[in-house]
Enzyme design. Structure first.
Site, PDB file in Angstrom:
ATOM      1  N   TYR A 147       0.836  -1.206   0.000  1.00 32.13           N
ATOM      2  CA  TYR A 147       0.000   0.000   0.000  1.00 32.13           C
ATOM      3  C   TYR A 147       0.871   1.257   0.000  1.00 32.13           C
ATOM      4  CZ  TYR A 147      -3.480   3.427   1.515  1.00 32.13           C
ATOM      5  OH  TYR A 147      -4.299   4.524   1.615  1.00 32.13           O
ATOM      6  N   LYS A 151       1.148   4.362  -2.862  1.00 31.91           N
ATOM      7  CA  LYS A 151       0.946   5.781  -2.578  1.00 31.91           C
ATOM      8  C   LYS A 151       2.220   6.592  -2.850  1.00 31.91           C
ATOM      9  CE  LYS A 151      -3.364   5.442  -1.518  1.00 31.91           C
ATOM     10  NZ  LYS A 151      -4.385   6.020  -2.416  1.00 31.91           N
TER      11      LYS A 151
END
Length: 266
Positions: A147, A151
């Site tokens: 994750y 990002k």
């Protein structure tokens, strides 16, 4: 900045729904995009004024085509908010190929492709691209490695795109909230206590985000201690390394990280 046409992906719940409610309060016209018509209608029903609903999977060419057609029917576009996202937590050894594919497709490929597809509409109005990132896009947290990587990629895309589109008068804003109380938080619920996380309310996140969007700022971070940690990460990353490596080895955190449910939507 009232009276803009705003498209929000992932508008059926969480931060996306909160962004829509705040945008409506500010007087904007809304196009709500998402994979489930039912949740989009729930968002639309929470708004005092009518909104367009587009049931579309932004990770597919067909879904993006439906979004382009909705923009054309609306007469143009001022602000694109790339909000749809996937979240995966837990140790890297538990990551499955389908989870990884969905994460990359939703968090990286979709914002890039949709921005590309809607660029003519945004150029016509000297509009704005808003990418909803995360503090994890600056501070790479253990047990959130995929994750965080997605990002980081979205932040890099935002910075490069800002420079590329500046000559056209298009602004690019990167929003980096910290952990937020959404359905995706269930994905890492076991880690919240051991990692001493604070979960923000989506409505507060949306109000804070819209201040930056309305001002066409380049980026925005939470009005909290995380802003300091982001600065420290950029200046003295070895300090953050030591603190988070120690946290990663905490027995309670290790145990919580083993409870890795399926990927959730942000």
């Amino acid at each position: 900045m009232s009276g803009k046409t705003v498209l929000i992906t992932g508008a059926g719940a969480g931060i996306g729904r909160a962004l829509a409610i705040e945008a409506d309060r500010l007087g904007h016209s809304l196009i709500l995009a998402g994979r489930r018509a039912e949740t989009l209608r729930e968002t639309a029903n929470a708004l005092p004024r009518p909104a367009r609903i587009v049931e579309a999977d932004v990770t597919t060419p067909e879904g993006r085509r439906a979004i382009r057609e909705a923009v054309a029917k609306a007469g143009g576009l001022d602000i694109l908010i790339n909000n749809a996202g996937k979240l995966v937590s837990g140790g890297i050894e538990a990551l499955t190929d389908p989870e990884l594919d969905a994460l990359v497709a939703t968090n990286i490929a979709a914002p890039v492709a949709l921005t590309r597809d809607l660029l003519p509409a945004l150029t016509a109005r000297r509009g704005q691209v808003v990418n909803i990132g995360s503090v994890f896009g600056d501070i790479a947290f253990p047990y959130f490695a995929p994750y965080s990587a997605s990002k980081f990629a979205l932040r890099g895309f935002s910075e490069a795109l800002r420079r590329e589109l500046a000559p056209r008068g298009i602004a690019v804003t990167y929003i980096a909230p910290r952990a937020t109380r959404t359905a995706a938080a269930d994905n890492f619920g076991a880690l919240v206590g051991p990692m001493a996380m604070t979960l923000d309310d989506p409505a507060a996140v949306a109000r804070h985000a819209w201040r930056a969007i309305s001002a066409r700022r380049r980026e925005q971070f939470p009005p909290s201690r995380e802003r300091f940690f982001v600065a420290l990460q950029r200046l003295r990353p070895q300090l953050i390394d030591r603190a988070l490596a120690k946290l990663a080895g905490d027995p309670a955190v290790v145990a919580a990280a083993r409870r890795n449910p399926e990927a959730g939507e942000t």
